[in-house]
Design a protein around this motif. Structure first.
Motif, mmCIF file in Angstrom:
data_model
loop_
_atom_site.group_PDB
_atom_site.id
_atom_site.type_symbol
_atom_site.label_atom_id
_atom_site.label_comp_id
_atom_site.label_asym_id
_atom_site.label_seq_id
_atom_site.Cartn_x
_atom_site.Cartn_y
_atom_site.Cartn_z
ATOM 1 N N PRO A 164 44.750 28.722 54.942
ATOM 2 C CA PRO A 164 45.796 29.425 54.188
ATOM 3 C C PRO A 164 45.673 30.929 54.368
ATOM 4 O O PRO A 164 44.583 31.467 54.498
ATOM 5 N N ARG A 165 46.825 31.590 54.384
ATOM 6 C CA ARG A 165 46.819 33.038 54.529
ATOM 7 C C ARG A 165 46.173 33.668 53.309
ATOM 8 O O ARG A 165 46.084 33.069 52.246
ATOM 9 N N ARG A 166 45.721 34.888 53.478
ATOM 10 C CA ARG A 166 44.978 35.574 52.415
ATOM 11 C C ARG A 166 45.917 36.057 51.318
ATOM 12 O O ARG A 166 46.425 37.168 51.369
ATOM 13 N N GLU A 167 46.136 35.219 50.341
ATOM 14 C CA GLU A 167 46.987 35.605 49.225
ATOM 15 C C GLU A 167 46.595 34.807 47.994
ATOM 16 O O GLU A 167 45.864 33.823 48.063
ATOM 17 N N ALA A 211 46.369 49.631 50.893
ATOM 18 C CA ALA A 211 45.304 50.366 50.207
ATOM 19 C C ALA A 211 45.388 51.859 50.503
ATOM 20 O O ALA A 211 45.248 52.697 49.602
ATOM 21 N N SER A 212 45.620 52.213 51.764
ATOM 22 C CA SER A 212 45.707 53.631 52.145
ATOM 23 C C SER A 212 46.875 54.318 51.457
ATOM 24 O O SER A 212 46.792 55.497 51.080
ATOM 25 N N GLU A 213 47.980 53.593 51.292
ATOM 26 C CA GLU A 213 49.160 54.153 50.631
ATOM 27 C C GLU A 213 48.888 54.378 49.148
ATOM 28 O O GLU A 213 49.302 55.386 48.567
ATOM 29 N N LEU A 214 48.203 53.427 48.533
ATOM 30 C CA LEU A 214 47.862 53.542 47.114
ATOM 31 C C LEU A 214 46.975 54.756 46.877
ATOM 32 O O LEU A 214 47.212 55.552 45.956
ATOM 33 N N LEU A 215 45.957 54.918 47.711
ATOM 34 C CA LEU A 215 44.996 56.004 47.531
ATOM 35 C C LEU A 215 45.596 57.371 47.827
ATOM 36 O O LEU A 215 45.082 58.387 47.352
ATOM 37 N N SER A 216 46.663 57.422 48.606
ATOM 38 C CA SER A 216 47.281 58.709 48.951
ATOM 39 C C SER A 216 48.334 59.145 47.935
ATOM 40 O O SER A 216 48.916 60.227 48.068
ATOM 41 N N LEU A 217 48.578 58.334 46.902
ATOM 42 C CA LEU A 217 49.571 58.690 45.892
ATOM 43 C C LEU A 217 49.152 59.925 45.104
ATOM 44 O O LEU A 217 47.989 60.095 44.747
ATOM 45 N N ASN A 218 50.128 60.775 44.840
ATOM 46 C CA ASN A 218 49.933 61.926 43.960
ATOM 47 C C ASN A 218 50.774 61.728 42.705
ATOM 48 O O ASN A 218 51.654 60.858 42.655
ATOM 49 N N TRP A 219 50.529 62.563 41.700
ATOM 50 C CA TRP A 219 51.373 62.475 40.513
ATOM 51 C C TRP A 219 52.816 62.828 40.871
ATOM 52 O O TRP A 219 53.766 62.258 40.345
ATOM 53 N N GLY A 220 52.978 63.709 41.845
ATOM 54 C CA GLY A 220 54.311 64.098 42.279
ATOM 55 C C GLY A 220 55.016 63.040 43.107
ATOM 56 O O GLY A 220 56.166 63.239 43.514
ATOM 57 N N SER A 221 54.349 61.917 43.384
ATOM 58 C CA SER A 221 54.989 60.832 44.131
ATOM 59 C C SER A 221 55.981 60.052 43.275
ATOM 60 O O SER A 221 56.834 59.334 43.801
ATOM 61 N N PHE A 222 55.866 60.189 41.950
ATOM 62 C CA PHE A 222 56.712 59.426 41.034
ATOM 63 C C PHE A 222 57.910 60.258 40.589
ATOM 64 O O PHE A 222 57.798 61.472 40.369
ATOM 65 N N GLU A 307 34.425 39.021 41.457
ATOM 66 C CA GLU A 307 33.165 38.356 41.103
ATOM 67 C C GLU A 307 33.124 38.008 39.623
ATOM 68 O O GLU A 307 32.704 36.899 39.242
ATOM 69 N N LEU A 308 33.558 38.939 38.783
ATOM 70 C CA LEU A 308 33.545 38.706 37.340
ATOM 71 C C LEU A 308 34.504 37.583 36.955
ATOM 72 O O LEU A 308 34.233 36.797 36.047
ATOM 73 N N ALA A 309 35.621 37.483 37.684
ATOM 74 C CA ALA A 309 36.613 36.447 37.390
ATOM 75 C C ALA A 309 36.229 35.098 37.987
ATOM 76 O O ALA A 309 36.855 34.083 37.685
ATOM 77 N N GLY A 310 35.211 35.097 38.859
ATOM 78 C CA GLY A 310 34.784 33.853 39.476
ATOM 79 C C GLY A 310 35.760 33.339 40.518
ATOM 80 O O GLY A 310 35.876 32.124 40.723
ATOM 81 N N LYS A 311 36.442 34.256 41.199
ATOM 82 C CA LYS A 311 37.427 33.863 42.199
ATOM 83 C C LYS A 311 36.838 33.916 43.604
ATOM 84 O O LYS A 311 35.679 34.265 43.801
ATOM 85 N N ASN A 312 37.676 33.598 44.601
ATOM 86 C CA ASN A 312 37.278 33.580 46.006
ATOM 87 C C ASN A 312 36.666 34.921 46.405
ATOM 88 O O ASN A 312 37.305 35.960 46.303
ATOM 89 N N SER A 313 35.421 34.882 46.876
ATOM 90 C CA SER A 313 34.705 36.121 47.213
ATOM 91 C C SER A 313 35.324 36.868 48.384
ATOM 92 O O SER A 313 35.002 38.034 48.618
ATOM 93 N N LYS A 314 36.214 36.214 49.150
ATOM 94 C CA LYS A 314 36.839 36.864 50.301
ATOM 95 C C LYS A 314 38.018 37.759 49.904
ATOM 96 O O LYS A 314 38.544 38.500 50.727
ATOM 97 N N ILE A 315 38.435 37.685 48.661
ATOM 98 C CA ILE A 315 39.595 38.463 48.209
ATOM 99 C C ILE A 315 39.324 39.961 48.362
ATOM 100 O O ILE A 315 38.283 40.468 47.956
ATOM 101 N N SER A 316 40.277 40.659 48.960
ATOM 102 C CA SER A 316 40.187 42.105 49.173
ATOM 103 C C SER A 316 41.477 42.746 48.673
ATOM 104 O O SER A 316 42.428 42.044 48.302
ATOM 105 N N PRO A 317 41.558 44.087 48.660
ATOM 106 C CA PRO A 317 42.801 44.738 48.205
ATOM 107 C C PRO A 317 44.048 44.249 48.935
ATOM 108 O O PRO A 317 45.124 44.152 48.337
ATOM 109 N N HIS A 318 43.931 43.920 50.222
ATOM 110 C CA HIS A 318 45.109 43.544 51.012
ATOM 111 C C HIS A 318 45.695 42.197 50.588
ATOM 112 O O HIS A 318 46.869 41.923 50.870
#
Length: 372
Positions: A164-167, A211-222, A307-318
């Motif tokens: 299954p795809r990573r989702e 992830a890169s788009e999220l991290l590059s957000l500024n307050w002025g982006s909104f 990890e705290l939620a006990g979910k699939n350890s392969k889960i990443s931001p993407h």
């Protein structure tokens, strides 16, 4: 710094003169004033290739992209060294041999990227007469797997497996979000960290941002639309700008986070301060020296929540990006709209998700038929 990169800092008035002088001095122009590398050194060829086709002026590359280019270049160099070849020696046999090596050694995605890098180098060589033949025509990239699945990367001699795809399912994603603020252990800035982490989770899930788009957000982006709806302007791949709507639930978390950090909640398009920044435990960070949150820090937040939620350890931001696209399709948002929100370069990318969603609906349609 190579001999051409310094010219990026020249004024428009000086750029042409310096470029002409540089190329004339190195005898890289033909009688028609066209770039001609037929007699150039390999160093000149590689320098110009990277300057004009990889690290192009005005093109901002992410650290991840730069790392990938370096990896692709090293793979090609290793092949040439192993066979005692120079770039001038590359011809039909070498192209086919390298093509075969890449296809047999790497998974489809990596193979296509590495061969794409090689193709760009060969095309540049042909365009500049470094190579007399259009060698890239002999390249064969592996086919992209169709359907909403990926082929698990295995060893060359092992059978490939469809996985299954990573989702995440919608329910699992919503459950996982509740753990983003729970991972905070620090006492200082505890409230700010909890609200920041929760907002990170909400934005990943409800906008499909990379992830890169999220991290590059500024307050002025909104900003608000004329109708009073909240949007965020995102700078995506290739510096392409797109606009993504913000749900009211996320808006509440966004402004709650801003209040907790002591920052203004008035939207200001001129405010280029990072939305997500490091909150130190030892000392308060001066507002003018806010350090933008890094990808390793974001990755750690997601992994600790998983990890705290006990979910699939392969889960990443993407995974949240894949989840967003699928959830939107499952809720009948038009394909073209999702393509724009996700920033897909081609609608065929979005359509891959639709194929799997339609498969899940097969029994719904089948049960409507009066067969028995």
């Amino acid at each position: 710094m190579n001999e051409l990169s310094f010219m990026n800092h020249l004024s428009n008035e000086n750029y042409l003169a310096h470029l002409q002088e540089n190329l004339d001095h190195r005898k890289l122009l033909d009688e028609n004033r066209n770039l001609n590398l037929s007699e150039s050194s390999e160093q000149d060829f590689l320098e110009l290739f990277f300057a004009m086709k990889i690290f192009e002026e005005g093109k901002q590359l992410s650290p991840h992209t730069i790392k990938a280019y370096r990896s692709d270049a090293k793979t090609l160099l290793d092949f040439l060294v192993e066979h005692s070849l120079s770039f001038r020696d590359i011809g039909f046999p070498e192209v086919k041999a390298y093509n075969r090596l890449i296809n047999e050694t790497y998974a489809v995605k990596s193979a296509r990227r590495k061969l794409g890098f090689f193709q760009r180098l060969l095309d540049f060589g042909y365009e500049t007469q470094f190579y007399k033949s259009h060698l890239s025509t002999w390249l064969t990239k592996p086919a992209v797997q169709k359907g909403h699945y990926i082929m698990e990367e295995t060893r060359p001699n092992e059978e490939l497996h469809r996985v299954p795809r990573r989702e995440l399912s919608q329910a699992d994603a919503q459950w996982l979000l509740t753990f983003f603020p729970k991972i905070v252990k620090a006492k200082k800035n505890r409230e700010q960290l909890q609200k920041r982490n929760l907002l990170i989770g909400y934005l990943l899930y409800s906008t499909g941002l990379r992830a890169s788009e999220l991290l590059s957000l500024n307050w002025g982006s909104f900003r608000y639309s004329h109708q009073g709806h909240l949007f965020v302007d995102v700078i995506g791949k290739g510096k392409k700008q797109r606009t993504v709507p913000i749900r009211n639930e996320v808006k509440e978390v966004l402004f709650s986070y801003r209040k907790s950090t002591g920052d203004s909640t008035e939207l200001n398009l001129e405010d280029q301060s990072p939305l997500f920044f490091a909150l130190y435990n030892k000392e308060e960070t001066p507002r003018k020296t806010k350090k933008r949150l890094t990808y390793p820090a974001l990755y750690k937040i997601v992994k600790e929540a998983v990890e705290l939620a006990g979910k699939n350890s392969k889960i990443s931001p993407h995974w949240f990006r894949h989840t967003f696209v699928t959830v939107m399709l499952e809720n009948d948002v038009p394909l073209a709209v999702i393509k724009d929100w996700a920033g897909h370069a081609d609608i065929s990318t979005t359509n891959v998700y639709l194929e799997r969603v339609n498969q899940d609906k097969m029994h719904t349609h089948l049960d409507k038929a009066d067969l028995f």
